[in-house]
Design an enzyme around this catalytic site. Structure first.
Site, PDB file in Angstrom:
ATOM      1  CG  HIS A  23    -135.595  86.614  93.073  1.00  0.00           C
ATOM      2  ND1 HIS A  23    -135.010  88.209  93.234  1.00  0.00           N
ATOM      3  CD2 HIS A  23    -134.890  86.532  90.760  1.00  0.00           C
ATOM      4  CE1 HIS A  23    -134.597  88.905  92.024  1.00  0.00           C
ATOM      5  NE2 HIS A  23    -134.328  88.248  91.514  1.00  0.00           N
ATOM      6  CG  HIS A  55    -131.812  84.797  88.372  1.00  0.00           C
ATOM      7  ND1 HIS A  55    -133.193  84.571  87.767  1.00  0.00           N
ATOM      8  CD2 HIS A  55    -131.648  85.934  88.880  1.00  0.00           C
ATOM      9  CE1 HIS A  55    -133.527  85.717  87.914  1.00  0.00           C
ATOM     10  NE2 HIS A  55    -133.272  86.552  89.417  1.00  0.00           N
ATOM     11  CG  HIS A  81    -130.034  88.594  92.684  1.00  0.00           C
ATOM     12  ND1 HIS A  81    -130.526  89.764  92.082  1.00  0.00           N
ATOM     13  CD2 HIS A  81    -130.902  87.344  92.092  1.00  0.00           C
ATOM     14  CE1 HIS A  81    -130.433  90.026  91.059  1.00  0.00           C
ATOM     15  NE2 HIS A  81    -130.988  88.016  90.829  1.00  0.00           N
ATOM     16  CD  GLU A 105    -132.262  88.062  86.003  1.00  0.00           C
ATOM     17  OE1 GLU A 105    -131.745  88.493  87.272  1.00  0.00           O
ATOM     18  OE2 GLU A 105    -132.664  89.209  85.652  1.00  0.00           O
ATOM     19  CB  CYS A 134    -136.628  91.278  91.189  1.00  0.00           C
ATOM     20  SG  CYS A 134    -137.290  91.066  90.033  1.00  0.00           S
ATOM     21  CG  ASP A 173    -122.308  76.977  91.926  1.00  0.00           C
ATOM     22  OD1 ASP A 173    -123.195  77.234  91.171  1.00  0.00           O
ATOM     23  OD2 ASP A 173    -121.584  76.139  92.226  1.00  0.00           O
ATOM     24  CG  HIS A 174    -125.450  76.016  94.823  1.00  0.00           C
ATOM     25  ND1 HIS A 174    -124.838  75.870  93.273  1.00  0.00           N
ATOM     26  CD2 HIS A 174    -126.410  75.527  95.047  1.00  0.00           C
ATOM     27  CE1 HIS A 174    -125.405  74.735  92.687  1.00  0.00           C
ATOM     28  NE2 HIS A 174    -126.086  74.868  93.992  1.00  0.00           N
TER      29      HIS A 174
END
Length: 147
Positions: free
Chosen positions: A46, A48, A21, A131, A40, A86-87
């Site tokens: 970037h 997580h 994100h 996070e 960020c 996810d992904h």
């Protein structure tokens, strides 16, 4: 307390997912976003490896001995968390975040709302979104400030 008295318990299950994100608010200028979100706010985003812990609460069923069947909770979490997140690029792949900044706080609200649509009424107790190992958001849904 007699053996037939209802006992309440909390049950937690965790999942991990990867997503990227960019912290960026459409309400702020590029300069204000950079000042507020720092690295960020990188235009390329970037990523997580998020950990989400979902806790439900309820009576321990006297027949099954469970608050909720873990297989059912796993399926609810798959649908509410893994499939949409996810992904994914949260800002580009998840419509909710097209108008909401993809902070961990807002991610916890998104997950809560998704789970509320699937779980039996009143069962969801809290959602924890990790996070990083140092940054954790806990959301319980009931706390709202009216402006």
């Amino acid at each position: 307390m007699s053996p037939r008295s209802a006992r309440l318990a909390r049950l937690s299950r965790s999942v991990t997912f990867s997503a990227c994100h960019r912290l960026h608010s459409k309400s702020l200028s590029d300069e204000e976003n950079l000042k507020l979100f720092g690295k960020c706010n990188n235009p390329n985003g970037h990523g997580h490896n998020y950990k989400v812990v979902v806790t439900v609460r309820g009576e321990i069923d006297p027949v099954s001995g469970m608050v909720m069947n873990l297989t059912d909770l796993k399926e609810y979490m798959q649908e509410a968390i893994m499939e949409p997140l996810d992904h994914k690029n949260l800002d580009k792949d998840v419509p909710y975040f097209s108008e909401v900044v993809s902070t961990t706080e807002n991610l916890a609200v998104f997950i809560w709302d998704n789970l509320q649509q699937l779980l039996p009424q009143g069962v969801l107790y809290k959602v924890e979104v990790h996070e990083t190992e140092q940054n954790v958001v806990v959301y319980k849904g009931e706390e709202r400030i009216v402006k």
